[in-house]
Design a protein around this motif. Structure first.
Motif, PDB file in Angstrom:
ATOM      1  N   ASN A  34       0.813  -1.224   0.000  1.00  9.46           N
ATOM      2  CA  ASN A  34       0.000   0.000   0.000  1.00  9.46           C
ATOM      3  C   ASN A  34       0.846   1.273   0.000  1.00  9.46           C
ATOM      4  N   GLU A  35       2.179   1.143  -0.011  1.00 10.18           N
ATOM      5  CA  GLU A  35       3.068   2.306  -0.029  1.00 10.18           C
ATOM      6  C   GLU A  35       3.804   2.452  -1.359  1.00 10.18           C
ATOM      7  N   VAL A  36       3.395   1.691  -2.365  1.00 10.49           N
ATOM      8  CA  VAL A  36       4.034   1.764  -3.674  1.00 10.49           C
ATOM      9  C   VAL A  36       3.530   3.011  -4.395  1.00 10.49           C
ATOM     10  N   PRO A  37       4.443   3.861  -4.884  1.00  9.54           N
ATOM     11  CA  PRO A  37       4.010   5.071  -5.594  1.00  9.54           C
ATOM     12  C   PRO A  37       3.244   4.741  -6.871  1.00  9.54           C
ATOM     13  N   LYS A  38       2.286   5.592  -7.180  1.00  9.62           N
ATOM     14  CA  LYS A  38       1.525   5.464  -8.420  1.00  9.62           C
ATOM     15  C   LYS A  38       1.183   6.855  -8.927  1.00  9.62           C
ATOM     16  N   GLU A  39       0.548   6.916 -10.055  1.00 11.34           N
ATOM     17  CA  GLU A  39       0.174   8.213 -10.617  1.00 11.34           C
ATOM     18  C   GLU A  39      -1.126   8.696  -9.982  1.00 11.34           C
ATOM     19  N   ILE A  40      -1.189   9.994  -9.724  1.00 10.00           N
ATOM     20  CA  ILE A  40      -2.406  10.636  -9.260  1.00 10.00           C
ATOM     21  C   ILE A  40      -2.818  11.574 -10.388  1.00 10.00           C
ATOM     22  N   ALA A  41      -4.071  11.512 -10.779  1.00 12.57           N
ATOM     23  CA  ALA A  41      -4.551  12.311 -11.907  1.00 12.57           C
ATOM     24  C   ALA A  41      -4.198  13.784 -11.733  1.00 12.57           C
ATOM     25  N   THR A  51      19.214  21.548  -8.892  1.00  7.45           N
ATOM     26  CA  THR A  51      19.142  21.591  -7.421  1.00  7.45           C
ATOM     27  C   THR A  51      19.519  20.276  -6.752  1.00  7.45           C
ATOM     28  N   LEU A  52      19.666  19.209  -7.514  1.00 10.48           N
ATOM     29  CA  LEU A  52      19.926  17.893  -6.935  1.00 10.48           C
ATOM     30  C   LEU A  52      21.386  17.735  -6.527  1.00 10.48           C
ATOM     31  N   THR A  53      21.596  17.358  -5.260  1.00 12.56           N
ATOM     32  CA  THR A  53      22.920  16.970  -4.769  1.00 12.56           C
ATOM     33  C   THR A  53      22.745  15.636  -4.045  1.00 12.56           C
ATOM     34  N   ASN A  54      23.798  15.128  -3.435  1.00 11.50           N
ATOM     35  CA  ASN A  54      23.643  13.871  -2.696  1.00 11.50           C
ATOM     36  C   ASN A  54      23.024  14.084  -1.312  1.00 11.50           C
ATOM     37  N   THR A  55      22.693  15.333  -0.964  1.00  8.84           N
ATOM     38  CA  THR A  55      22.055  15.616   0.329  1.00  8.84           C
ATOM     39  C   THR A  55      20.808  16.499   0.229  1.00  8.84           C
ATOM     40  N   THR A  56      20.565  17.110  -0.926  1.00 11.15           N
ATOM     41  CA  THR A  56      19.436  18.040  -1.046  1.00 11.15           C
ATOM     42  C   THR A  56      18.818  18.010  -2.442  1.00 11.15           C
ATOM     43  N   ALA A  57      17.592  18.540  -2.533  1.00 13.51           N
ATOM     44  CA  ALA A  57      16.918  18.741  -3.815  1.00 13.51           C
ATOM     45  C   ALA A  57      15.748  19.685  -3.594  1.00 13.51           C
ATOM     46  N   THR A  58      15.364  20.371  -4.651  1.00 16.34           N
ATOM     47  CA  THR A  58      14.136  21.149  -4.646  1.00 16.34           C
ATOM     48  C   THR A  58      13.117  20.359  -5.451  1.00 16.34           C
ATOM     49  N   ILE A  59      12.007  20.032  -4.818  1.00  8.72           N
ATOM     50  CA  ILE A  59      10.953  19.235  -5.437  1.00  8.72           C
ATOM     51  C   ILE A  59       9.841  20.177  -5.899  1.00  8.72           C
ATOM     52  N   ILE A  60       9.379  19.953  -7.119  1.00  7.55           N
ATOM     53  CA  ILE A  60       8.262  20.729  -7.657  1.00  7.55           C
ATOM     54  C   ILE A  60       7.052  19.811  -7.745  1.00  7.55           C
ATOM     55  N   ILE A  61       5.951  20.237  -7.125  1.00 14.13           N
ATOM     56  CA  ILE A  61       4.689  19.499  -7.222  1.00 14.13           C
ATOM     57  C   ILE A  61       3.754  20.342  -8.081  1.00 14.13           C
ATOM     58  N   ASN A  62       3.381  19.796  -9.239  1.00 15.44           N
ATOM     59  CA  ASN A  62       2.479  20.473 -10.172  1.00 15.44           C
ATOM     60  C   ASN A  62       1.077  19.899 -10.040  1.00 15.44           C
ATOM     61  N   ASN A  63       0.109  20.776  -9.818  1.00 18.42           N
ATOM     62  CA  ASN A  63      -1.293  20.377  -9.818  1.00 18.42           C
ATOM     63  C   ASN A  63      -1.929  21.013 -11.042  1.00 18.42           C
ATOM     64  N   GLU A  64      -2.229  20.190 -12.044  1.00 19.26           N
ATOM     65  CA  GLU A  64      -2.755  20.706 -13.309  1.00 19.26           C
ATOM     66  C   GLU A  64      -4.272  20.609 -13.401  1.00 19.26           C
ATOM     67  N   ASN A  65      -4.929  20.316 -12.284  1.00 22.40           N
ATOM     68  CA  ASN A  65      -6.379  20.230 -12.273  1.00 22.40           C
ATOM     69  C   ASN A  65      -6.947  21.589 -11.890  1.00 22.40           C
ATOM     70  N   ASN A  72      -8.728  18.618  -3.283  1.00 24.33           N
ATOM     71  CA  ASN A  72      -8.498  18.445  -1.856  1.00 24.33           C
ATOM     72  C   ASN A  72      -7.150  17.781  -1.683  1.00 24.33           C
ATOM     73  N   ASN A  73      -6.178  18.226  -2.432  1.00 22.07           N
ATOM     74  CA  ASN A  73      -4.869  17.586  -2.463  1.00 22.07           C
ATOM     75  C   ASN A  73      -3.991  18.124  -1.342  1.00 22.07           C
ATOM     76  N   VAL A  74      -3.897  17.341  -0.276  1.00 21.24           N
ATOM     77  CA  VAL A  74      -3.182  17.757   0.921  1.00 21.24           C
ATOM     78  C   VAL A  74      -1.937  16.894   1.092  1.00 21.24           C
ATOM     79  N   TYR A  75      -0.837  17.536   1.471  1.00 18.71           N
ATOM     80  CA  TYR A  75       0.380  16.803   1.786  1.00 18.71           C
ATOM     81  C   TYR A  75       1.105  17.519   2.907  1.00 18.71           C
ATOM     82  N   ASP A  76       2.011  16.816   3.576  1.00 22.57           N
ATOM     83  CA  ASP A  76       2.794  17.445   4.632  1.00 22.57           C
ATOM     84  C   ASP A  76       4.271  17.366   4.264  1.00 22.57           C
ATOM     85  N   ALA A  77       5.144  17.590   5.209  1.00 18.40           N
ATOM     86  CA  ALA A  77       6.579  17.628   4.921  1.00 18.40           C
ATOM     87  C   ALA A  77       7.201  16.232   4.867  1.00 18.40           C
TER      88      ALA A  77
END
Length: 148
Positions: A34-41, A51-65, A72-77
């Motif tokens: 139940n923890e396997v990543p999948k696509e969310i519409a 921005t990627l290093t072996n200790t850091t990265a900047t992640i971009i989350i795109n919501n195209e809806n 109701n797309n909620v996430y935490d840290a």
């Protein structure tokens, strides 16, 4: 005599290689079904270029809806990092788990940029193929990356 020496060296090499793979697997854990990543519409995650290093990265989350009622797309840290070992994804074991319990919203037709530093959680990542995993609405999404 030379054949035996070559065989012994080959066996030693294989044992060292197997030991290395066992050590890598020992430092990881199996991913639950139940923890396997999948696509969310209409929600996509990428790593910001440069921005990627072996200790850091900047992640971009795109919501195209653009349907506000649907969003109701909620996430935490929270996040995790998986490593591909012998063709299978395995979750890295955490040295410490530190993340905020603040909730974020993936706004309609918007993108969020989040900076992550995993040195305290996982240490420096070694060479290999990884994926960065986040949980949004109790679903897991991921973006893959390689550390050279």
């Amino acid at each position: 005599m030379k054949k035996n020496l070559v065989r012994i060296i080959a066996i030693i090499f294989l044992l060292v290689l197997i030991g290395f793979e066992v050590k890598l697997i020992w430092k990881t854990k199996t991913i639950k079904a139940n923890e396997v990543p999948k696509e969310i519409a209409d929600i996509f995650m990428t790593i910001k270029e440069g921005t990627l290093t072996n200790t850091t990265a900047t992640i971009i989350i795109n919501n195209e809806n653009d349907n506000i009622e649907y969003n109701n797309n909620v996430y935490d840290a929270w996040f995790r990092i998986d490593k591909k070992i012998i063709g299978k994804w395995r979750t890295l074991k955490e040295t410490k788990e530190k993340y905020s319990s603040i909730d974020y919203w993936a706004d309609p037709n918007n993108k969020s940029e989040l900076n992550f530093n995993w040195i305290n959680k996982y240490g420096e990542l070694k060479r290999g193929h990884y994926r960065f995993v986040k949980k949004i609405n109790n679903e897991y999404i991921a973006t893959e990356f390689t550390i050279e």
